[in-house]
Design a protein around this motif. Structure first.
Motif, short mmCIF file in Angstrom:
data_model
loop_
_atom_site.label_atom_id
_atom_site.label_comp_id
_atom_site.label_asym_id
_atom_site.label_seq_id
_atom_site.Cartn_x
_atom_site.Cartn_y
_atom_site.Cartn_z
N UNK A 48 0.85 -1.19 0.00
CA UNK A 48 0.00 0.00 0.00
C UNK A 48 0.88 1.23 0.00
N UNK A 49 0.62 2.17 -0.89
CA UNK A 49 1.33 3.45 -0.96
C UNK A 49 2.85 3.27 -0.97
N UNK A 50 3.33 2.31 -1.73
CA UNK A 50 4.76 2.08 -1.87
C UNK A 50 5.40 1.32 -0.72
N UNK A 51 4.64 0.96 0.28
CA UNK A 51 5.19 0.21 1.42
C UNK A 51 4.41 -1.07 1.63
N UNK A 52 4.89 -1.86 2.56
CA UNK A 52 4.24 -3.13 2.87
C UNK A 52 3.60 -3.08 4.24
N UNK A 53 2.41 -3.62 4.32
CA UNK A 53 1.72 -3.81 5.59
C UNK A 53 1.71 -5.32 5.84
N UNK A 54 2.47 -5.76 6.83
CA UNK A 54 2.63 -7.19 7.06
C UNK A 54 1.99 -7.63 8.36
#
Length: 160
Positions: A48-54
């Motif tokens: 999401x938005x260039x990053x990762x939500x893990x």
């Protein structure tokens, strides 16, 4: 210390590449993917938005078995490499790398078992848009590479 033959050096290089593949299987989050989300053995990550939500994976018994087998495979591959280095400098001329071979073959059997479990069980767990990722493919490639490597260790003799 004796002279290291080209064959022994090549075998050591193959072992290093094999070990790098094992480590790579753990740090990459691409055992399964659907384009937006990547799933590995320990985390489910959404971009999401260039990053990762893990977040952590569920505690399915089959997934824990795959995790354990992959950890064992990596440990045995590392032990095999250490034995190779030790035997390379201590083995008598004409000796065979049996300890190295045993751990290499066991590592290949562990990764094969883990990959089979993941292959059989993950279809029940994934969506229809999901595909297997490159880490999953690497696990299947690591199996024959490690097995062949183990058999080569059995044939390989220490040269002077």
């Amino acid at each position: 210390m004796g002279h290291i033959s080209e064959l022994e050096f090549s075998k050591g290089l193959v072992s290093c590449v094999d070990l790098i593949i094992w480590v790579f299987l753990y740090i990459k989050k691409a055992w399964r993917t659907d384009g937006v989300a990547n799933y590995d053995l320990w985390y489910d990550c959404t971009q999401r938005n260039g990053g990762y939500n893990c977040r952590g994976t569920n505690d399915a018994d089959w997934l824990q078995a795959v995790q354990a087998l992959m950890v064992l495979a990596t440990i045995f591959c590392l032990i095999s490499f250490i034995f190779f280095l030790c035997q390379l400098f201590t083995l008598v001329k004409g000796g065979r790398f049996f300890f190295t071979a045993v751990f290499q073959v066991l590592a290949s059997l562990f990764v094969m078992s883990g990959a089979i479990i993941y292959t059989v069980m993950s279809p029940e767990w994934k969506n229809e848009n999901d595909t297997y990722g490159y880490a999953f493919v690497l696990a299947w490639l690591a199996f024959p590479l490690t097995l062949i490597s183990g058999f080569i260790y059995i044939v390989l003799r220490k040269k002077e």
